[in-house]
Motif scaffolding. Structure first.
Motif, PDB file in Angstrom:
ATOM      1  N   SER A 299       0.825   6.211 -17.525  1.00 43.61           N
ATOM      2  CA  SER A 299      -0.541   5.900 -17.090  1.00 43.61           C
ATOM      3  C   SER A 299      -0.848   4.416 -17.191  1.00 43.61           C
ATOM      4  N   ILE A 300       0.123   3.626 -17.601  1.00 44.15           N
ATOM      5  CA  ILE A 300      -0.078   2.186 -17.735  1.00 44.15           C
ATOM      6  C   ILE A 300       0.943   1.456 -16.867  1.00 44.15           C
ATOM      7  N   SER A 301       0.755   0.156 -16.736  1.00 45.69           N
ATOM      8  CA  SER A 301       1.701  -0.647 -15.973  1.00 45.69           C
ATOM      9  C   SER A 301       3.074  -0.586 -16.631  1.00 45.69           C
ATOM     10  N   VAL A 302       4.100  -0.432 -15.806  1.00 48.03           N
ATOM     11  CA  VAL A 302       5.461  -0.307 -16.306  1.00 48.03           C
ATOM     12  C   VAL A 302       6.198  -1.617 -16.075  1.00 48.03           C
ATOM     13  N   ASP A 303       6.858  -2.104 -17.125  1.00 46.49           N
ATOM     14  CA  ASP A 303       7.627  -3.340 -17.032  1.00 46.49           C
ATOM     15  C   ASP A 303       9.023  -3.014 -16.524  1.00 46.49           C
ATOM     16  N   ILE A 304       9.391  -3.575 -15.364  1.00 53.16           N
ATOM     17  CA  ILE A 304      10.722  -3.376 -14.791  1.00 53.16           C
ATOM     18  C   ILE A 304      11.404  -4.733 -14.716  1.00 53.16           C
ATOM     19  N   GLY A 305      12.399  -4.930 -15.553  1.00 51.38           N
ATOM     20  CA  GLY A 305      13.132  -6.190 -15.538  1.00 51.38           C
ATOM     21  C   GLY A 305      12.288  -7.394 -15.908  1.00 51.38           C
ATOM     22  N   GLY A 306      11.125  -7.168 -16.532  1.00 46.25           N
ATOM     23  CA  GLY A 306      10.241  -8.261 -16.924  1.00 46.25           C
ATOM     24  C   GLY A 306       9.046  -8.439 -16.010  1.00 46.25           C
ATOM     25  N   ALA A 307       8.969  -7.664 -14.918  1.00 43.98           N
ATOM     26  CA  ALA A 307       7.837  -7.743 -13.986  1.00 43.98           C
ATOM     27  C   ALA A 307       6.961  -6.499 -14.143  1.00 43.98           C
ATOM     28  N   ARG A 308       5.656  -6.682 -14.205  1.00 43.31           N
ATOM     29  CA  ARG A 308       4.727  -5.571 -14.364  1.00 43.31           C
ATOM     30  C   ARG A 308       4.504  -4.886 -13.024  1.00 43.31           C
ATOM     31  N   THR A 309       4.634  -3.554 -13.017  1.00 44.17           N
ATOM     32  CA  THR A 309       4.503  -2.785 -11.778  1.00 44.17           C
ATOM     33  C   THR A 309       3.545  -1.620 -12.001  1.00 44.17           C
TER      34      THR A 309
ATOM     35  N   SER B 230       0.822  -1.213   0.000  1.00 44.63           N
ATOM     36  CA  SER B 230       0.000   0.000   0.000  1.00 44.63           C
ATOM     37  C   SER B 230       0.857   1.265   0.000  1.00 44.63           C
ATOM     38  N   GLU B 231       2.123   1.151   0.386  1.00 41.79           N
ATOM     39  CA  GLU B 231       3.022   2.298   0.410  1.00 41.79           C
ATOM     40  C   GLU B 231       3.831   2.430  -0.876  1.00 41.79           C
ATOM     41  N   ILE B 232       3.631   1.492  -1.805  1.00 43.53           N
ATOM     42  CA  ILE B 232       4.409   1.483  -3.042  1.00 43.53           C
ATOM     43  C   ILE B 232       3.539   1.703  -4.269  1.00 43.53           C
ATOM     44  N   GLY B 233       2.535   0.847  -4.433  1.00 43.89           N
ATOM     45  CA  GLY B 233       1.763   0.845  -5.673  1.00 43.89           C
ATOM     46  C   GLY B 233       0.336   1.303  -5.502  1.00 43.89           C
ATOM     47  N   ARG B 234      -0.410   1.156  -6.577  1.00 48.05           N
ATOM     48  CA  ARG B 234      -1.794   1.604  -6.626  1.00 48.05           C
ATOM     49  C   ARG B 234      -2.730   0.417  -6.753  1.00 48.05           C
ATOM     50  N   ILE B 235      -4.013   0.709  -6.940  1.00 50.52           N
ATOM     51  CA  ILE B 235      -4.987  -0.362  -7.121  1.00 50.52           C
ATOM     52  C   ILE B 235      -4.619  -1.154  -8.372  1.00 50.52           C
ATOM     53  N   GLY B 236      -4.647  -2.442  -8.251  1.00 48.67           N
ATOM     54  CA  GLY B 236      -4.171  -3.368  -9.278  1.00 48.67           C
ATOM     55  C   GLY B 236      -3.292  -4.374  -8.550  1.00 48.67           C
ATOM     56  N   PHE B 237      -3.902  -5.462  -8.075  1.00 48.23           N
ATOM     57  CA  PHE B 237      -3.265  -6.303  -7.069  1.00 48.23           C
ATOM     58  C   PHE B 237      -1.929  -6.887  -7.510  1.00 48.23           C
ATOM     59  N   ILE B 238      -1.888  -7.553  -8.662  1.00 48.76           N
ATOM     60  CA  ILE B 238      -0.671  -8.237  -9.085  1.00 48.76           C
ATOM     61  C   ILE B 238       0.463  -7.243  -9.302  1.00 48.76           C
ATOM     62  N   GLU B 239       0.170  -6.130  -9.993  1.00 50.49           N
ATOM     63  CA  GLU B 239       1.204  -5.129 -10.243  1.00 50.49           C
ATOM     64  C   GLU B 239       1.706  -4.502  -8.943  1.00 50.49           C
ATOM     65  N   ARG B 240       0.790  -4.256  -8.008  1.00 51.13           N
ATOM     66  CA  ARG B 240       1.180  -3.659  -6.734  1.00 51.13           C
ATOM     67  C   ARG B 240       2.034  -4.636  -5.919  1.00 51.13           C
ATOM     68  N   GLU B 241       1.645  -5.897  -5.922  1.00 47.70           N
ATOM     69  CA  GLU B 241       2.433  -6.909  -5.217  1.00 47.70           C
ATOM     70  C   GLU B 241       3.817  -7.038  -5.850  1.00 47.70           C
ATOM     71  N   ASN B 242       3.875  -7.043  -7.178  1.00 50.12           N
ATOM     72  CA  ASN B 242       5.171  -7.105  -7.859  1.00 50.12           C
ATOM     73  C   ASN B 242       6.063  -5.933  -7.447  1.00 50.12           C
ATOM     74  N   SER B 243       5.474  -4.759  -7.352  1.00 46.40           N
ATOM     75  CA  SER B 243       6.236  -3.566  -6.973  1.00 46.40           C
ATOM     76  C   SER B 243       6.829  -3.730  -5.579  1.00 46.40           C
ATOM     77  N   ALA B 244       6.034  -4.264  -4.660  1.00 51.17           N
ATOM     78  CA  ALA B 244       6.512  -4.469  -3.290  1.00 51.17           C
ATOM     79  C   ALA B 244       7.627  -5.507  -3.243  1.00 51.17           C
ATOM     80  N   ILE B 245       7.500  -6.564  -4.042  1.00 49.99           N
ATOM     81  CA  ILE B 245       8.532  -7.603  -4.071  1.00 49.99           C
ATOM     82  C   ILE B 245       9.845  -7.042  -4.612  1.00 49.99           C
ATOM     83  N   LEU B 246       9.763  -6.260  -5.695  1.00 46.85           N
ATOM     84  CA  LEU B 246      10.977  -5.667  -6.257  1.00 46.85           C
ATOM     85  C   LEU B 246      11.634  -4.736  -5.251  1.00 46.85           C
TER      86      LEU B 246
END
Length: 541
Positions: free
Chosen positions: A292-302, A181-197
């Motif tokens: 405004s769209i999901s950004v691919d970082i190293g192959g993971a959608r964030t 919740s401190e990293i990403g926005r609504i969009g569960f998989i992308e937000r979780e990926n962001s936290a993992i990275l």
């Protein structure tokens, strides 16, 4: 006086600025330990200008180390993932869709636990604290100290993630915890990926950021240290350690902000040409347009804040693939000529023909056409005018295609050409009204770091049935202003850079997500260290 530094994979650039004037600038090789290159760059601008370290009021640093680590799959921590979304959130486990080599570096260490919220904020399942403690003990036993916590719809209600963090600290006080919740926005998989990275960068962030601090201290500079973020604002060193993903796009962002400052142009398209790539981004009111769209970082959608950047494989060291037997022939056709995308990069001075090497590069062609003014023209091979024109035309076509992809309309736009390889950009391009090369364009990235402002972005989901629109926006704006001032912003320059409303039709009533970004110049007496902890941290309700 302020010092701005941009640490790239090849060069570390630095500038010393007094107000809006650049007093000194330098390019130094980036060192393997980071610290050495930063120290050399800062020392160079101080010595060149005859400035004492005591006169430096602040140091701002941008770096590409974190995004490079993810792309290159190096120096990443193993991450434990605690997902609060069961039973409905078990269909796609964490790291689904990730490149196998990146997933292998981080490891598939996850626990699927009950919890989470529905889209309207109702609890989906209660938190099972017994299972949570067992999961924490399991990760501790395996020595996995970087933990990412994700919860369904936590941007709407972060209470469950915060409770998990509190329990984790009881079980394992030394663990580094990232809440989605401190990293990403609504969009569960992308937000979780962001936290993992973010969690995977924990150890690297500590080493890199602390090396910056040591470099500054070694030179006797006692001024506060700030790190530039993806949106062009600053965070304290402590915040950069905690949220390294929020600094991953600082390189191109610094170049864009620097280009706007040096040229005085607030709305334009910036082309930042390095040794390997050209980064193309859009300036709107002096700030990079946010993706405004999901950004691919190293192959993971964030889905965290990142500038909308198009990177194309064209730079000063880009290889020109053409059989030497055709150098003096007529215009090469089709596949006989290829420009990049591979590059000699930092080895240009050894491998480029204009320096006596054996590789034909884009810089060689630029010297041949008169666009570049370095190297020795006598070292270039004999080439027919038709061949030179064909290669030059192919380079122009690559740039014009990139420009078209970033434009949002048919009207011609202003181009700001910056970076060490900006000579590759011709004085006229199809779709461009004009091409401007601002002074100190080669170190626009370091200038962008030096002039960066403090900022804060606050997001809230509110109902216009409960609050009037103007009142709701003002409440969110007030929170953003408060955070900027607490972070060391100058009240006289405090302004709202962006107000965005997104109507959430899937929620009852007139539900709206309000996002407000406030910025301000850094006050001279800006707080250092932990006191600046609020700078730029995303807050979502």
């Amino acid at each position: 006086m302020r010092i701005g530094v941009d640490v790239g994979g090849t060069n570390t650039d630095a500038v010393l600025m007094d107000g809006g004037r650049v007093l000194a600038w330098t390019k130094q090789p980036t060192s393997a330990d980071v610290e050495g290159g930063v120290t050399a760059a800062i020392r160079a601008v101080l010595e060149d200008s005859g400035t004492s370290a005591a006169h430096v009021s602040s140091v701002m640093i941008g770096t590409t180390h974190f995004v490079n680590a993810l792309v290159e799959r190096r120096e990443l921590d193993r991450v434990g993932v605690l997902r609060l979304a069961s039973p409905s959130g078990e269909a796609l486990p964490p790291l689904t869709g990730w490149p196998e080599d990146l997933a292998a570096c981080i490891g598939r260490h996850y626990h699927l636990l009950p919890g989470g919220y529905e889209v309207d904020g109702r609890e989906m399942a209660p938190l099972d604290e017994v299972r949570l403690r067992d999961a924490a003990l399991d990760l501790k036993a395996r020595g996995i100290a970087a933990i990412a916590v994700s919860c369904a719809f936590s941007p709407i209600n972060a209470a469950m993630e915060q409770r998990v963090a509190a329990l984790l600290r009881e079980v394992w006080p030394e663990a580094a915890i990232t809440l989605s919740s401190e990293i990403g926005r609504i969009g569960f998989i992308e937000r979780e990926n962001s936290a993992i990275l973010n969690a995977a960068l924990t150890s690297l962030a500590a080493r890199v950021v602390r090396s910056f601090g040591r470099a500054v201290a070694a030179l006797g500079i006692e001024a506060p240290l700030f790190i530039s973020q993806n949106d062009g604002t600053l965070v304290s060193a402590a915040q950069a350690e905690a949220y390294p993903v929020m600094t991953m796009g600082s390189g191109p962002t610094n170049s864009m902000r620097g280009a706007a400052f040096l040229s005085g142009v607030a709305d334009a398209i910036v082309m930042d040409v390095g040794g390997t790539t050209t980064d193309i981004g859009v300036l709107a009111s002096g700030y990079p347009r946010e993706s405004s769209i999901s950004v691919d970082i190293g192959g993971a959608r964030t889905n965290f804040r990142m500038p909308d950047i198009l990177a194309i494989g064209l730079g000063g060291g880009t290889r020109i693939h053409l059989d030497p037997a055709l150098y003096e022939a007529g215009e090469p056709a089709g596949a006989a000529l290829r420009v990049g995308p591979d590059s000699v990069g930092y080895r240009l001075a050894q491998e480029g023909m204009l320096f006596g090497g054996q590789t034909l590069t884009a810089s060689d062609i630029a010297l041949r056409t008169g666009q570049a003014d370095f190297g020795d023209p006598a070292l270039l091979p004999a080439m027919s005018d038709a061949v030179v024109a064909a290669v030059d035309g192919r380079i122009r076509a690559i740039l014009e295609e990139g420009l078209d992809r970033m434009k949002t309309g048919r009207d011609k736009v202003t181009i700001l050409a910056v970076g060490g390889g900006n000579f590759l950009i011709p004085d006229s391009l199809g779709g461009a009204a004009q091409v401007i090369r601002p002074p100190h364009a080669v170190v626009a990235n370091a200038v962008g770091a030096a002039i960066a402002q403090v900022g804060a972005q606050v997001e809230r989901v509110v109902s216009y049935d409960a609050l009037a629109r103007e009142e709701a926006i003002e409440q969110v704006a007030a929170l953003a202003r408060e955070q900027v001032l607490a972070a060391g912003g100058d009240p006289a320059s405090l302004t709202l850079a962006d107000v965005e409303e997104t109507y959430l039709s899937y929620l009852p009533g007139r539900a709206v997500q309000i996002r407000v970004r406030a910025v301000a110049d850094l006050a001279f007496e800006a707080p250092a260290g932990g006191e600046a902890a609020a700078i730029g941290v995303p807050h979502e309700a």
